[in-house]
Structure formats: structure tokens, C-alpha cells
Design a protein around this motif. Sequence first.
Motif: not given
Length: 165
Positions: A46-49, A111-112, A147-149, A160-161
Amino acid sequence: MNHRKLSAGETAGTYRITDTVTEAELLSIAQAFGRRRLARGRKITQPALAFEYLQILLQDYEHEVFSAIFLDSQHRVICFEELFRGTIDSASVYPREVVKQALAHNAAALILVHNHPSGDPEPSDADRRITQRLKDALTLIDVRVIGHIVVGIDSCVSLAEREDL
């Protein structure tokens, strides 16, 4: 990382500072740990990680930096790479170059990541548009954007979230 000023703590994953360190040295140590956490083979489901590590690596830039975490088919890190550098409030991002790097790394997903030097991680309309353009381009070569953070000073936002991805 300055290993001479760190020693292993009693519990795994803990460290003891053995000498006086400056704020710059602490930041350098934190960035080294951040890079290690995004090293080859680490799994990111998950990107949040990745928030914590990305924030440490990107929060202090005075200019916008657009990066990617290239992942294999099991979402293990192949590499973290800064792709484009911009000005205080924007960076030019070229989908062709992102596709070339994804192919060069044989990535299955990515993941961007980019920072907002203003400190506010709220995604802009331009962020949403480039995310969609990159997603469209990468879909053609079977690379998924998971994801894109957007990294701010005190927090990160995942498109994404927010279902913007």
C-alpha cells in the motif's frame, strides 16, 4: 550515515546515539534510513506504507521533485528514483520518460511521488491530470500505477486513497 555516532540498541531496530549530533547529522541519518527502507526487495503493498520514508527524503527540498518507486510483480521495490526536478511550485513531467524508465527497470507497477515545497500536500488539478496521463501511458505497456503520493512538510496525501487514481 555516520555509524560512529550510532550503536545498536538492546531491542532490534533501535539505536543509541553515542556522541553529540547536529540537526543536519540527524536529518542525514534519517534520510539514510529512509533510503534503506525503499531499497531493492522491500515489499510495498500500500502506498501509505511508504509515507514516512518519502516524507523524510523529500520534505526539505526547496523545489518540486517528481519521483517513482518502481516495483516488481510482487510489489517489491526495484528502486526509488528521482525523475524530474522543477521550480518552487511545479515540475515538468514527461510520460515518455517515465515509460522508458519503467521499461528499463522491468517494472510491473509503480508508485508516483512528488513533493509540494509549499508544505501543503493537497493534490492540485495539475497533479490529477498528470496522474491520469501517466496511468494511461503506462497501461499501454502493462505497468500499473498503484499510487501517487504528494509529500508536504507535515504529512502526505495519497491520490489512490482519495479515489483520484
